[in-house]
Scaffold this active site. Structure first.
Site, PDB file in Angstrom:
ATOM      1  N   HIS A  32      17.839  48.762  18.372  1.00  0.00           N
ATOM      2  CA  HIS A  32      16.866  47.799  17.932  1.00  0.00           C
ATOM      3  C   HIS A  32      15.756  47.168  18.260  1.00  0.00           C
ATOM      4  O   HIS A  32      15.188  47.572  17.248  1.00  0.00           O
ATOM      5  CB  HIS A  32      18.340  47.678  16.262  1.00  0.00           C
ATOM      6  CG  HIS A  32      18.869  48.514  15.254  1.00  0.00           C
ATOM      7  ND1 HIS A  32      18.200  48.917  14.455  1.00  0.00           N
ATOM      8  CD2 HIS A  32      19.857  49.105  14.798  1.00  0.00           C
ATOM      9  CE1 HIS A  32      18.352  49.891  13.550  1.00  0.00           C
ATOM     10  NE2 HIS A  32      19.455  49.935  13.960  1.00  0.00           N
ATOM     11  N   HIS A  67      23.551  51.425  20.307  1.00  0.00           N
ATOM     12  CA  HIS A  67      22.827  51.490  19.193  1.00  0.00           C
ATOM     13  C   HIS A  67      22.030  50.420  18.471  1.00  0.00           C
ATOM     14  O   HIS A  67      20.489  50.321  18.292  1.00  0.00           O
ATOM     15  CB  HIS A  67      23.607  51.671  17.834  1.00  0.00           C
ATOM     16  CG  HIS A  67      23.141  52.515  16.566  1.00  0.00           C
ATOM     17  ND1 HIS A  67      23.045  53.231  16.137  1.00  0.00           N
ATOM     18  CD2 HIS A  67      22.644  51.188  15.763  1.00  0.00           C
ATOM     19  CE1 HIS A  67      22.888  53.263  14.983  1.00  0.00           C
ATOM     20  NE2 HIS A  67      22.919  51.985  14.586  1.00  0.00           N
ATOM     21  N   GLU A  68      22.420  49.409  19.051  1.00  0.00           N
ATOM     22  CA  GLU A  68      21.677  47.669  18.519  1.00  0.00           C
ATOM     23  C   GLU A  68      20.704  47.704  19.374  1.00  0.00           C
ATOM     24  O   GLU A  68      19.851  47.030  18.742  1.00  0.00           O
ATOM     25  CB  GLU A  68      22.705  46.358  18.418  1.00  0.00           C
ATOM     26  CG  GLU A  68      24.248  47.019  17.465  1.00  0.00           C
ATOM     27  CD  GLU A  68      23.737  47.337  15.890  1.00  0.00           C
ATOM     28  OE1 GLU A  68      22.561  46.432  15.435  1.00  0.00           O
ATOM     29  OE2 GLU A  68      24.347  48.364  15.319  1.00  0.00           O
ATOM     30  N   GLY A 126      27.711  46.487  12.676  1.00  0.00           N
ATOM     31  CA  GLY A 126      26.954  45.846  13.896  1.00  0.00           C
ATOM     32  C   GLY A 126      25.741  45.935  13.277  1.00  0.00           C
ATOM     33  O   GLY A 126      25.390  46.616  11.859  1.00  0.00           O
ATOM     34  N   CYS A 186      23.472  54.352   9.508  1.00  0.00           N
ATOM     35  CA  CYS A 186      22.634  52.905  10.513  1.00  0.00           C
ATOM     36  C   CYS A 186      22.551  52.355   8.815  1.00  0.00           C
ATOM     37  O   CYS A 186      22.273  52.440   7.996  1.00  0.00           O
ATOM     38  CB  CYS A 186      21.644  53.357  10.819  1.00  0.00           C
ATOM     39  SG  CYS A 186      20.718  51.830  11.184  1.00  0.00           S
ATOM     40  N   LEU A 187      22.718  50.732   8.971  1.00  0.00           N
ATOM     41  CA  LEU A 187      22.901  49.889   7.683  1.00  0.00           C
ATOM     42  C   LEU A 187      21.174  49.821   6.846  1.00  0.00           C
ATOM     43  O   LEU A 187      20.819  50.483   5.796  1.00  0.00           O
ATOM     44  CB  LEU A 187      23.297  48.959   7.464  1.00  0.00           C
ATOM     45  CG  LEU A 187      24.656  48.382   7.831  1.00  0.00           C
ATOM     46  CD1 LEU A 187      24.995  47.042   8.478  1.00  0.00           C
ATOM     47  CD2 LEU A 187      26.072  49.239   6.754  1.00  0.00           C
ATOM     48  N   GLN A 217      16.905  43.859  10.915  1.00  0.00           N
ATOM     49  CA  GLN A 217      17.345  44.757   9.772  1.00  0.00           C
ATOM     50  C   GLN A 217      17.823  44.112   8.885  1.00  0.00           C
ATOM     51  O   GLN A 217      17.716  43.629   8.353  1.00  0.00           O
ATOM     52  CB  GLN A 217      18.705  45.496  10.540  1.00  0.00           C
ATOM     53  CG  GLN A 217      18.826  46.825  10.987  1.00  0.00           C
ATOM     54  CD  GLN A 217      19.820  47.232  11.209  1.00  0.00           C
ATOM     55  OE1 GLN A 217      20.856  46.808  12.042  1.00  0.00           O
ATOM     56  NE2 GLN A 217      20.739  48.224  11.021  1.00  0.00           N
TER      57      GLN A 217
HETATM   58 ZN    ZN Z   1      21.114  50.669  12.699  1.00  0.00          ZN
END
Ligand code: ZN
Length: 193
Positions: free
Chosen positions: A156, A152-153, A45, A110-111, A50
């Site tokens: 963000h 999670h997304e 995701g 998380c990226l 991000q």
């Molecule tokens: Zn994340």
């Protein structure tokens, strides 16, 4: 096109995304670039924040590797189409409601936090109403990994990060890494001025 992934400490990650009103070519292009970037980073995701854009847009792809059983149940517009038909998926202007508040724990990454992993409690079942890149409305209900990924997304998109929900012990364990990311981001932002 692969985009640069923002890292913890960059203020954009705390910004609430603006609702999307123009479902034009540039939106489809951004969503495509986000999918390319997510695959390049081997994530499941990626949210607009991000890639340095404060928008209500994220992309997900939680298809398991071939031969592995799908570890969640879902319904998309009331049906169960094969995942290959609906993933990768761009989720725009999502509204999430919890359909099963039972808490489940899972180790998340998380990226925007390379090297940081920790246990996060989240409700099991979610219903997500959203629009696709053409503005068509959809309803996605999910549990397990897909439900968690959506939560999670969508966090963000509202400036919330998984460290806000991480179990205290795991947060402590990652403290040094998180501080280092923050330091690196400060240096990066300085170098961009
Ligand atoms: Zn994340």
């Amino acid at each position: 096109m692969i985009l640069r992934v923002t890292q913890y400490g960059e203020p954009i990650l705390r910004k609430v995304g603006k609702p999307i009103t123009d479902f034009d070519e540039s939106l489809a292009e951004l969503a495509n670039d986000m999918v390319d970037t997510m695959y390049d980073e081997e994530g499941i995701g990626l949210a607009a924040q991000q890639v340095n854009r404060a928008l209500q847009l994220c992309v997900i792809d939680v298809r398991p590797p071939e031969g592995v059983e799908v570890p969640f149940s879902y319904s998309f517009d009331g049906k169960q189409p094969p995942l290959d038909l609906i993933m990768p998926m761009a989720i725009i202007n999502p509204k999430v409601t919890i359909t099963d508040a039972t808490e489940d724990v899972y180790e998340e990454g998380c990226l925007s936090f390379p090297g940081v992993n920790g246990k996060v409690d989240r409700p099991v079942g979610v219903c997500c109403e959203f629009q696709d890149t053409e503005g068509n409305p959809h309803v996605l209900e999910a549990d397990g990994l897909l439900g968690r990924c959506i939560l999670h997304e969508v966090d963000h998109l509202n400036g919330r990060l998984f460290i806000d929900l991480m179990q205290k012990r795991d947060l402590k364990k990652n403290e040094a890494k998180i501080k280092k990311l923050k330091r690196e981001s400060r240096d990066f932002l300085k170098s961009q001025k």
